[in-house]
Design an enzyme around this catalytic site. Structure first.
Site, PDB file in Angstrom:
ATOM      1  N   LYS A 125      87.042  -3.277  -1.744  1.00 21.02           N
ATOM      2  CA  LYS A 125      88.265  -2.466  -1.779  1.00 21.02           C
ATOM      3  C   LYS A 125      87.960  -1.024  -1.370  1.00 21.02           C
ATOM      4  O   LYS A 125      88.648  -0.448  -0.528  1.00 21.02           O
ATOM      5  CB  LYS A 125      88.843  -2.466  -3.191  1.00 21.02           C
ATOM      6  CG  LYS A 125      89.925  -1.414  -3.424  1.00 21.02           C
ATOM      7  CD  LYS A 125      90.504  -1.442  -4.818  1.00 21.02           C
ATOM      8  CE  LYS A 125      89.714  -0.679  -5.807  1.00 21.02           C
ATOM      9  NZ  LYS A 125      89.862   0.777  -5.824  1.00 21.02           N
ATOM     10  N   ASN A 126      86.917  -0.445  -1.970  1.00 25.10           N
ATOM     11  CA  ASN A 126      86.676   0.980  -1.739  1.00 25.10           C
ATOM     12  C   ASN A 126      86.078   1.295  -0.382  1.00 25.10           C
ATOM     13  O   ASN A 126      86.011   2.451   0.016  1.00 25.10           O
ATOM     14  CB  ASN A 126      85.836   1.558  -2.875  1.00 25.10           C
ATOM     15  CG  ASN A 126      86.621   1.566  -4.173  1.00 25.10           C
ATOM     16  OD1 ASN A 126      87.845   1.404  -4.168  1.00 25.10           O
ATOM     17  ND2 ASN A 126      85.934   1.704  -5.287  1.00 25.10           N
TER      18      ASN A 126
ATOM     19  N   CYS B 120      95.839   9.940 -13.468  1.00 29.83           N
ATOM     20  CA  CYS B 120      95.845   8.475 -13.435  1.00 29.83           C
ATOM     21  C   CYS B 120      95.593   8.014 -14.874  1.00 29.83           C
ATOM     22  O   CYS B 120      95.586   8.811 -15.794  1.00 29.83           O
ATOM     23  CB  CYS B 120      94.779   7.944 -12.494  1.00 29.83           C
ATOM     24  SG  CYS B 120      93.153   8.198 -13.122  1.00 29.83           S
TER      25      CYS B 120
ATOM     26  N   ARG C  60      92.392  13.681 -11.933  1.00 30.74           N
ATOM     27  CA  ARG C  60      91.360  13.431 -10.918  1.00 30.74           C
ATOM     28  C   ARG C  60      91.637  14.401  -9.775  1.00 30.74           C
ATOM     29  O   ARG C  60      92.378  14.121  -8.858  1.00 30.74           O
ATOM     30  CB  ARG C  60      91.389  11.966 -10.486  1.00 30.74           C
ATOM     31  CG  ARG C  60      90.882  11.055 -11.611  1.00 30.74           C
ATOM     32  CD  ARG C  60      91.018   9.602 -11.280  1.00 30.74           C
ATOM     33  NE  ARG C  60      90.160   9.215 -10.165  1.00 30.74           N
ATOM     34  CZ  ARG C  60      90.267   8.005  -9.583  1.00 30.74           C
ATOM     35  NH1 ARG C  60      91.219   7.184  -9.980  1.00 30.74           N
ATOM     36  NH2 ARG C  60      89.484   7.670  -8.593  1.00 30.74           N
TER      37      ARG C  60
ATOM     38  N   ASP D 128      82.435   2.228 -12.176  1.00 29.66           N
ATOM     39  CA  ASP D 128      83.377   1.116 -12.000  1.00 29.66           C
ATOM     40  C   ASP D 128      82.880  -0.173 -12.640  1.00 29.66           C
ATOM     41  O   ASP D 128      83.600  -1.171 -12.647  1.00 29.66           O
ATOM     42  CB  ASP D 128      83.649   0.870 -10.507  1.00 29.66           C
ATOM     43  CG  ASP D 128      84.397   2.024  -9.889  1.00 29.66           C
ATOM     44  OD1 ASP D 128      84.486   2.086  -8.650  1.00 29.66           O
ATOM     45  OD2 ASP D 128      84.877   2.892 -10.645  1.00 29.66           O
TER      46      ASP D 128
ATOM     47  N   ARG E  14      95.030  -5.102  -7.930  1.00 29.88           N
ATOM     48  CA  ARG E  14      94.790  -3.965  -7.029  1.00 29.88           C
ATOM     49  C   ARG E  14      93.416  -4.092  -6.387  1.00 29.88           C
ATOM     50  O   ARG E  14      93.214  -3.661  -5.259  1.00 29.88           O
ATOM     51  CB  ARG E  14      94.837  -2.634  -7.794  1.00 29.88           C
ATOM     52  CG  ARG E  14      96.185  -2.236  -8.307  1.00 29.88           C
ATOM     53  CD  ARG E  14      96.179  -0.831  -8.828  1.00 29.88           C
ATOM     54  NE  ARG E  14      95.713   0.122  -7.825  1.00 29.88           N
ATOM     55  CZ  ARG E  14      95.786   1.436  -7.981  1.00 29.88           C
ATOM     56  NH1 ARG E  14      96.270   1.955  -9.078  1.00 29.88           N
ATOM     57  NH2 ARG E  14      95.367   2.255  -7.034  1.00 29.88           N
TER      58      ARG E  14
HETATM   59  C1  EPZ Z   1      85.991   6.646  -5.748  1.00 33.18           C
HETATM   60  O1  EPZ Z   1      87.029   7.473  -6.276  1.00 33.18           O
HETATM   61  C2  EPZ Z   1      86.411   5.218  -6.063  1.00 33.18           C
HETATM   62  N1  EPZ Z   1      87.690   4.935  -5.417  1.00 33.18           N
HETATM   63  C3  EPZ Z   1      86.540   5.021  -7.570  1.00 33.18           C
HETATM   64  O2  EPZ Z   1      86.801   3.627  -7.784  1.00 33.18           O
HETATM   65  C4  EPZ Z   1      85.204   5.369  -8.225  1.00 33.18           C
HETATM   66  O3  EPZ Z   1      85.348   5.272  -9.628  1.00 33.18           O
HETATM   67  C5  EPZ Z   1      84.787   6.790  -7.839  1.00 33.18           C
HETATM   68  O4  EPZ Z   1      84.734   6.922  -6.400  1.00 33.18           O
HETATM   69  C6  EPZ Z   1      83.413   7.156  -8.397  1.00 33.18           C
HETATM   70  O5  EPZ Z   1      82.463   6.268  -7.897  1.00 33.18           O
HETATM   71  C7  EPZ Z   1      87.718   4.717  -4.088  1.00 33.18           C
HETATM   72  O6  EPZ Z   1      86.705   4.742  -3.417  1.00 33.18           O
HETATM   73  C8  EPZ Z   1      89.066   4.423  -3.488  1.00 33.18           C
HETATM   74  P1  EPZ Z   1      85.014  10.857  -6.739  1.00 33.18           P
HETATM   75  P2  EPZ Z   1      87.061   9.056  -5.927  1.00 33.18           P
HETATM   76  O7  EPZ Z   1      85.703  11.828  -5.855  1.00 33.18           O
HETATM   77  O8  EPZ Z   1      86.626   9.269  -4.537  1.00 33.18           O
HETATM   78  C9  EPZ Z   1      85.322  14.590  -9.549  1.00 33.18           C
HETATM   79  C10 EPZ Z   1      87.881   1.769  -8.683  1.00 33.18           C
HETATM   80  O9  EPZ Z   1      87.915   1.346  -9.851  1.00 33.18           O
HETATM   81  N2  EPZ Z   1      86.007  15.215  -8.419  1.00 33.18           N
HETATM   82  O10 EPZ Z   1      83.634  10.386  -6.384  1.00 33.18           O
HETATM   83  O11 EPZ Z   1      88.373   9.587  -6.362  1.00 33.18           O
HETATM   84  C11 EPZ Z   1      86.184  13.512 -10.195  1.00 33.18           C
HETATM   85  O12 EPZ Z   1      87.066  14.089 -11.140  1.00 33.18           O
HETATM   86  C12 EPZ Z   1      88.042   3.250  -8.410  1.00 33.18           C
HETATM   87  O13 EPZ Z   1      87.692   1.043  -7.671  1.00 33.18           O
HETATM   88  C13 EPZ Z   1      86.320  16.566  -8.488  1.00 33.18           C
HETATM   89  O14 EPZ Z   1      86.051  17.233  -9.483  1.00 33.18           O
HETATM   90  O15 EPZ Z   1      85.931   9.570  -6.923  1.00 33.18           O
HETATM   91  C14 EPZ Z   1      85.171  12.613 -10.834  1.00 33.18           C
HETATM   92  O16 EPZ Z   1      84.772  13.156 -12.082  1.00 33.18           O
HETATM   93  C15 EPZ Z   1      88.355   4.030  -9.664  1.00 33.18           C
HETATM   94  N3  EPZ Z   1      86.959  17.153  -7.437  1.00 33.18           N
HETATM   95  C16 EPZ Z   1      83.983  12.689  -9.880  1.00 33.18           C
HETATM   96  O17 EPZ Z   1      84.187  13.869  -9.082  1.00 33.18           O
HETATM   97  C17 EPZ Z   1      87.264  16.451  -6.298  1.00 33.18           C
HETATM   98  O18 EPZ Z   1      87.821  17.047  -5.349  1.00 33.18           O
HETATM   99  C18 EPZ Z   1      83.857  11.498  -8.968  1.00 33.18           C
HETATM  100  O19 EPZ Z   1      85.035  11.441  -8.217  1.00 33.18           O
HETATM  101  C19 EPZ Z   1      86.945  15.076  -6.249  1.00 33.18           C
HETATM  102  C20 EPZ Z   1      86.301  14.484  -7.312  1.00 33.18           C
END
Ligand code: EPZ
Length: 421
Positions: free
Chosen positions: A22-23, A116, A121, A305, A397
């Site tokens: 998915k990701n 969410c 996020r 995840d 999803r």
């Molecule tokens: C991706 O989300 C995945 N989703 C998530 O999977 C996964 O949990 C996450 O990466 C972490 O591995 C997709 O790829 C579609 P991040 P993403 O930006 O990109 C902080 C699932 O279950 N952050 O790596 O949104 C954030 O708050 C989903 O399949 C900022 O602070 O995750 C978090 O604490 C859920 N500012 C951390 O970084 C930003 O601008 C990781 O977030 C962006 C992120």
């Protein structure tokens, strides 16, 4: 809304093929916006989130055909550059259209995603990256307005290796003028898959599989074909289904190096693993699961995840385990539901203490988010008597036909369609 009805207590056995990730798909699909030609994305999973992304891209004017796990995407005639609140609210990954639209058309209007199920996020790292590339960013009525005549290469450092921000900046920088450096980039396999695709489109990205990426901007990108990697989180979820039911199963398709941290923890917990290039086998017959602590981390650490699924396994382990999520500080919506099954879990901030119990008893439980719903299914497979997991639209999803896969492994699980729950 559908529910799963699971008669627990059966040992799973057999073989199952893992679907596409998915990701990975949710990054590859918006990347097709960068080219005014046709791209082919093979091994695309049939998921609600994929259909949500299809809806968003179609609204931008993209032509899309999705058949037999193959996506054909043609972004030659983009009619607008707006990602509306209604769609972005449903799926945060919609923010991935920001980079491609901005770098190809000089304009993008993308709704802020909002919170969410497990808290805020933010997308500050995405926006700071775009600003570094020369974009003018403003906020109007909940929408990000991004403008730039032509993005210019820059040196960008991420405080945290955000997957989404890495993907967005990679896509934006690929058509920028000059060279971009991303320091502390995410190294998740889904980002590697995105880089493979971008380079096949004509991008010049080096540093693949590392946290330091260099992107030499080019003038145009072209449609290309890319194979979506298999879903390491689905693979890990299915392997835990084998472990929690004391069964013996083989999963095909996933690269074991994409989830080695999970496999290592399964071995620490007493499971016997047989790993090769074709499959990953877990054998938990006649063992008692050991309580093993987990702290989530960015790749190649233990994935957030998989945190909920690991908790399900630990509820039946032989002692006390500590599960800490360092990526999201309140991603434990599944814990109160597991208490209803008889688990012994206490949560304090981003740490859960799980005391193994002898058995779980079936009950009605409510899904709150994608991975929480998966963990409740796992617990239901091991619980005595019947468990009903409500609102499995969360599960749909990110898991393609999860009940069919589990049934082929011997689970007694039925999907019941209806609106009363
Ligand atoms: C991706 O989300 C995945 N989703 C998530 O999977 C996964 O949990 C996450 O990466 C972490 O591995 C997709 O790829 C579609 P991040 P993403 O930006 O990109 C902080 C699932 O279950 N952050 O790596 O949104 C954030 O708050 C989903 O399949 C900022 O602070 O995750 C978090 O604490 C859920 N500012 C951390 O970084 C930003 O601008 C990781 O977030 C962006 C992120």
């Amino acid at each position: 809304m559908d529910k799963f009805v699971i008669k627990g207590g059966r040992k799973l056995s057999g073989e199952v093929k893992v679907s596409g990730a998915k990701n990975a798909s949710l990054a590859l699909m918006p990347a097709a916006l960068l080219a005014d030609g046709e791209s082919t994305l093979t091994n695309t999973p049939v998921l609600n989130d994929v259909y949500s992304m299809i809806k968003l891209l179609s609204q931008l004017g993209v032509e899309i055909k999705f058949d037999n796990h193959v996506l054909n995407i043609n972004a030659s005639n983009i009619t607008n550059q707006i990602a509306p609140y209604e769609l972005v609210k449903k799926m945060r990954a919609s923010v991935y259209v920001l980079g491609p639209l901005l770098t190809r058309f000089g304009f993008a209007k993308v709704s802020l995603p909002g919170g969410c199920a497990w808290g805020p996020r933010p997308i500050n790292l995405h926006l700071e990256g775009m600003k570094k590339l020369g974009a003018e960013i403003s906020l109007e009525e909940g929408y990000i307005i991004a403008k730039a005549k032509k993005l210019t290469g820059a040196k960008i450092n991420f405080d945290v290796p955000s997957v989404g921000a890495t993907g967005n900046v990679l896509m934006a920088a690929s058509l920028a003028k000059g060279t971009t450096l991303i320091n502390n980039a995410a190294m998740e396999p889904e980002i590697t898959n995105l880089i493979q695709y971008l380079n096949k489109m004509g991008a010049r990205i080096s540093g693949i599989n590392s946290s330091i990426l260099e992107i030499e901007g080019v003038d145009n990108l072209y449609g290309a074909e890319v194979e979506t990697i298999c879903d390491r989180i689905e693979a890990g979820t299915l392997l835990i289904a084998g472990a929690i039911t004391k069964g013996k199963i083989k999963v095909f398709g996933a690269d074991y190096l994409h989830l080695y941290s999970v496999l290592a923890k399964l071995e620490d917990a007493g499971c016997k693993l047989h790993i090769n290039k074709e499959f990953i086998e877990v054998d938990a017959s006649n063992i008692s699961i050991k309580s093993i602590d987990v702290t989530t981390n960015v790749f190649p650490g233990f994935p957030t995840d998989m945190q909920a699924q690991w908790m399900a396994l630990m509820t039946l382990a032989d002692g006390v385990s500590i599960i800490q999520d360092t990526i999201y500080l309140d991603r434990f919506g599944h814990a109160p539901e597991m208490l209803r099954l008889g688990a012994d879990i206490s949560v304090h901030e981003n740490r859960a203490t799980v005391k193994g119990v002898k058995k779980l008893m079936g009950a009605k439980v409510m899904s709150t988010d994608l991975r929480a719903s998966a963990s409740l299914v796992l617990a239901g497979l091991a619980a005595e008597s019947t468990t009903e997991v409500l609102r499995v639209y969360h599960l749909d999803r990110g898991y393609e036909k999860m009940e069919v896969k589990l049934k082929t492994l011997g689970a007694d699980i039925e999907r019941v369609t209806g609106s009363e729950f």
